[in-house]
Design a protein around this motif. Structure first.
Motif, PDB file in Angstrom:
ATOM      1  N   LYS A 136       2.102   2.950   9.633  1.00 13.51           N
ATOM      2  CA  LYS A 136       1.346   1.749   9.277  1.00 13.51           C
ATOM      3  C   LYS A 136       1.750   0.573  10.171  1.00 13.51           C
ATOM      4  O   LYS A 136       0.897  -0.167  10.632  1.00 13.51           O
ATOM      5  CB  LYS A 136       1.570   1.421   7.804  1.00 13.51           C
ATOM      6  N   LEU A 137       3.038   0.435  10.442  1.00 13.51           N
ATOM      7  CA  LEU A 137       3.502  -0.646  11.317  1.00 13.51           C
ATOM      8  C   LEU A 137       3.040  -0.432  12.760  1.00 13.51           C
ATOM      9  O   LEU A 137       2.688  -1.392  13.450  1.00 13.51           O
ATOM     10  CB  LEU A 137       5.025  -0.762  11.261  1.00 13.51           C
ATOM     11  N   LEU A 186      11.908  10.543   3.519  1.00 12.63           N
ATOM     12  CA  LEU A 186      11.598  10.622   4.942  1.00 12.63           C
ATOM     13  C   LEU A 186      10.095  10.479   5.179  1.00 12.63           C
ATOM     14  O   LEU A 186       9.663   9.759   6.090  1.00 12.63           O
ATOM     15  CB  LEU A 186      12.112  11.939   5.528  1.00 12.63           C
ATOM     16  N   LYS A 187       9.282  11.109   4.342  1.00 10.80           N
ATOM     17  CA  LYS A 187       7.827  10.998   4.455  1.00 10.80           C
ATOM     18  C   LYS A 187       7.399   9.551   4.242  1.00 10.80           C
ATOM     19  O   LYS A 187       6.545   9.028   4.964  1.00 10.80           O
ATOM     20  CB  LYS A 187       7.148  11.923   3.433  1.00 10.80           C
ATOM     21  N   GLN A 188       8.023   8.895   3.279  1.00  8.82           N
ATOM     22  CA  GLN A 188       7.708   7.494   3.029  1.00  8.82           C
ATOM     23  C   GLN A 188       8.038   6.654   4.259  1.00  8.82           C
ATOM     24  O   GLN A 188       7.258   5.800   4.664  1.00  8.82           O
ATOM     25  CB  GLN A 188       8.484   6.998   1.818  1.00  8.82           C
ATOM     26  N   LEU A 189       9.187   6.917   4.865  1.00  6.65           N
ATOM     27  CA  LEU A 189       9.583   6.189   6.065  1.00  6.65           C
ATOM     28  C   LEU A 189       8.589   6.445   7.199  1.00  6.65           C
ATOM     29  O   LEU A 189       8.191   5.517   7.907  1.00  6.65           O
ATOM     30  CB  LEU A 189      10.997   6.590   6.482  1.00  6.65           C
ATOM     31  N   GLU A 190       8.156   7.687   7.344  1.00  9.44           N
ATOM     32  CA  GLU A 190       7.161   8.014   8.368  1.00  9.44           C
ATOM     33  C   GLU A 190       5.851   7.274   8.117  1.00  9.44           C
ATOM     34  O   GLU A 190       5.227   6.755   9.056  1.00  9.44           O
ATOM     35  CB  GLU A 190       6.919   9.520   8.408  1.00  9.44           C
ATOM     36  N   ASP A 215      -2.086  -3.277  12.380  1.00 14.47           N
ATOM     37  CA  ASP A 215      -3.290  -3.851  11.781  1.00 14.47           C
ATOM     38  C   ASP A 215      -3.012  -4.560  10.461  1.00 14.47           C
ATOM     39  O   ASP A 215      -3.885  -4.689   9.623  1.00 14.47           O
ATOM     40  CB  ASP A 215      -4.361  -2.774  11.590  1.00 14.47           C
ATOM     41  N   CYS A 216      -1.777  -5.025  10.276  1.00  9.01           N
ATOM     42  CA  CYS A 216      -1.457  -5.739   9.052  1.00  9.01           C
ATOM     43  C   CYS A 216      -0.954  -7.140   9.391  1.00  9.01           C
ATOM     44  O   CYS A 216      -0.585  -7.425  10.527  1.00  9.01           O
ATOM     45  CB  CYS A 216      -0.435  -4.970   8.220  1.00  9.01           C
ATOM     46  N   GLY A 218       0.787  -1.222   0.000  1.00  3.83           N
ATOM     47  CA  GLY A 218       0.000   0.000   0.000  1.00  3.83           C
ATOM     48  C   GLY A 218       0.817   1.269   0.000  1.00  3.83           C
ATOM     49  O   GLY A 218       0.287   2.354   0.042  1.00  3.83           O
ATOM     50  N   ILE A 219       2.168   1.163  -0.063  1.00  6.23           N
ATOM     51  CA  ILE A 219       3.040   2.340  -0.076  1.00  6.23           C
ATOM     52  C   ILE A 219       3.707   2.423  -1.439  1.00  6.23           C
ATOM     53  O   ILE A 219       4.267   1.444  -1.919  1.00  6.23           O
ATOM     54  CB  ILE A 219       4.142   2.239   1.008  1.00  6.23           C
ATOM     55  N   ILE A 220       3.650   3.578  -2.094  1.00  2.00           N
ATOM     56  CA  ILE A 220       4.312   3.754  -3.384  1.00  2.00           C
ATOM     57  C   ILE A 220       5.807   3.911  -3.145  1.00  2.00           C
ATOM     58  O   ILE A 220       6.233   4.775  -2.386  1.00  2.00           O
ATOM     59  CB  ILE A 220       3.762   4.988  -4.135  1.00  2.00           C
ATOM     60  N   MET A 221       6.591   3.059  -3.801  1.00  2.00           N
ATOM     61  CA  MET A 221       8.044   3.135  -3.718  1.00  2.00           C
ATOM     62  C   MET A 221       8.535   3.934  -4.925  1.00  2.00           C
ATOM     63  O   MET A 221       8.637   3.398  -6.019  1.00  2.00           O
ATOM     64  CB  MET A 221       8.660   1.738  -3.721  1.00  2.00           C
ATOM     65  N   GLU A 222       8.797   5.205  -4.751  1.00  7.35           N
ATOM     66  CA  GLU A 222       9.216   6.055  -5.850  1.00  7.35           C
ATOM     67  C   GLU A 222      10.718   5.956  -6.041  1.00  7.35           C
ATOM     68  O   GLU A 222      11.477   5.867  -5.088  1.00  7.35           O
ATOM     69  CB  GLU A 222       8.832   7.510  -5.572  1.00  7.35           C
TER      70      GLU A 222
END
Length: 86
Positions: free
Chosen positions: A38-39, A29-33, A43-44, A16-20
């Motif tokens: 999510k972790l 950094l935003k992606q890491l946040e 709930d996964c 569910g996370i776009i890896m650009e």
């Protein structure tokens, strides 16, 4: 960005996370946040959590590479400044 799992142009979507590719520091950094959030929601599935963790380590690596490049640029600028002052 959180979306469903699929290919999204040159980017890959995992958990569910776009890896650009070629993100700037702020985007990485935003992606890491986003991954951490999510972790932390817990709930996964285990498989999804492992995949997110792997993505997080890639985001950390990308952030570190960007910071290292910035550090080298600053050292080059400082070195040039010292040569001018000598």
């Amino acid at each position: 960005k959180i979306v469903s799992r699929q290919s999204y142009g040159r980017n890959k979507i995992r958990g569910g996370i776009i890896m650009e590719k070629n993100m700037n520091f702020e985007a990485a950094l935003k992606q890491l946040e986003d991954i951490c959030e999510k972790l932390e929601k817990n709930d996964c599935t285990l498989d999804a959590a492992i995949e997110l963790y792997a993505q997080g380590t890639k985001a950390v690596k990308q952030c570190n590479e960007i910071l290292e490049e910035a550090k080298l640029q600053i050292e080059t600028i400082d070195g040039n400044k010292e040569q001018v002052n000598d």
